[in-house]
Design an enzyme around this catalytic site. Structure first.
Site, PDB file in Angstrom:
ATOM      1  N   ASP A 258      10.326 102.003  37.389  1.00  0.00           N
ATOM      2  CA  ASP A 258       9.174 101.998  38.306  1.00  0.00           C
ATOM      3  C   ASP A 258       9.003 100.653  38.992  1.00  0.00           C
ATOM      4  OD1 ASP A 258       8.281 100.679  35.907  1.00  0.00           O
ATOM      5  OD2 ASP A 258       6.222 100.970  36.578  1.00  0.00           O
TER       6      ASP A 258
ATOM      7  N   ASP B 284      13.308 103.389  31.914  1.00  0.00           N
ATOM      8  CA  ASP B 284      12.234 102.508  31.494  1.00  0.00           C
ATOM      9  C   ASP B 284      11.169 103.365  30.810  1.00  0.00           C
ATOM     10  OD1 ASP B 284      10.876 100.055  31.325  1.00  0.00           O
ATOM     11  OD2 ASP B 284       9.699 100.518  33.109  1.00  0.00           O
TER      12      ASP B 284
ATOM     13  N   ASP C 126       7.241 102.324  30.180  1.00  0.00           N
ATOM     14  CA  ASP C 126       5.908 102.259  30.794  1.00  0.00           C
ATOM     15  C   ASP C 126       5.991 102.485  32.299  1.00  0.00           C
ATOM     16  OD1 ASP C 126       4.356 101.569  28.423  1.00  0.00           O
ATOM     17  OD2 ASP C 126       5.453  99.684  28.476  1.00  0.00           O
TER      18      ASP C 126
ATOM     19  N   LYS D 122      15.683  92.675  31.114  1.00  0.00           N
ATOM     20  CA  LYS D 122      15.632  92.963  32.552  1.00  0.00           C
ATOM     21  C   LYS D 122      14.901  91.839  33.271  1.00  0.00           C
ATOM     22  CE  LYS D 122      13.385  96.771  31.818  1.00  0.00           C
ATOM     23  NZ  LYS D 122      12.604  97.994  32.062  1.00  0.00           N
TER      24      LYS D 122
END
Length: 261
Positions: A213, A17, A19, A188
């Site tokens: 995250d 990912d 961010d 996602k």
């Protein structure tokens, strides 16, 4: 912190990912520039994934470069690219009515789609900062007339300097309420996003890891796609957040710096 570190299988390819993993508010997170550099120099197959469908990979590569991360544009996989791949697999050379920005329209054009307001095969809703009542009305009427309803990602809100903004999921919900039809969501946590990414870099699930995250998107989709899952604590998840879910990532790391060789 990470009881299963020694149990990491042989990993040949990486999905990560963006961010909260590599960058935070346009600043690189510790170890991210070095990890990307290591992957590029060693020829390790990898893709940086994002549910954001506003930007093209070229735009995102430029934004990441401004943040101090040198990510080649062909190493970036967006929900817009995954959506275009999905639509192409369903109806090659089809037509679409699009609510979205250049990232989405460019991806669909390059997948061989025609943009139309007349009898499209798909209505595709993505991220935009310019949702218009007229376009949403048109989308509702086209879906009622039989067009298939697709959304790039389920995120209901997105961040801005002034607070949250309504995002794809919120606009899709408005259209669902008006039509009674739910969209097929490609991004996602649909594991299809990961499978299309793995196809792009010829990766195999048993030797691919996903770094994220978020438990509710990255980790659950990674588990469902059969990947080795790595959760980093540089984004929105902490130990309390992890405990809320009935599943666990394979590894929990303080940040991507722990993955440096």
């Amino acid at each position: 912190m990470n009881p299963r570190h020694d149990a990491r299988p042989h990993i040949e390819s990486w999905l990560t990912d963006m961010d909260g993993v590599l960058v935070h508010e346009n600043q690189p997170l510790p170890g991210a520039p070095e990890l990307i550099h290591h992957w590029v120099e060693s020829g390790t197959p990898f893709l940086v994934l994002t549910n954001n469908s506003i930007f093209t990979p070229r735009d995102l590569a430029a934004r990441l470069r401004a943040s101090g991360l040198e990510v080649p544009e062909d190493r970036i996989w967006t929900s817009a690219l995954a959506t275009a791949e999905f639509c192409k697999s369903q109806i090659p050379g089809g037509a679409a009515f699009v609510i979205g920005e250049a990232g989405l329209t460019t991806a669909l054009h390059e997948a061989g789609f025609v943009m139309t307001e007349t009898d499209p095969d798909f209505v595709v809703v993505g991220e935009t900062r310019n949702y218009s009542f007229e376009a949403i009305t048109k989308a509702i009427r086209l879906i009622n007339a039989g067009a298939r309803f697709i959304a790039t990602n389920p995120d209901a809100t997105g961040p801005s300097a002034d607070g949250v903004l309504p995002a794809t999921g919120a606009i899709a919900a408005l259209i669902t309420k008006a039509t009674g039809k739910d969209p097929y969501i490609v991004g996602k946590p649909n594991p299809m996003m990961f499978r299309s990414a793995m196809n792009k870099i010829a990766a195999h699930s048993e030797t691919t890891a996903m770094i994220g995250d978020r438990m509710d998107t990255d980790v659950v989709a990674g588990i469902e796609a059969g990947l080795h899952t790595v959760l980093v604590l540089t984004g929105i998840s902490d130990e309390a957040e992890i405990q809320r879910y009935p599943f666990r990532p394979d590894e929990i790391l303080a940040g991507v710096h722990e993955l440096l060789p």
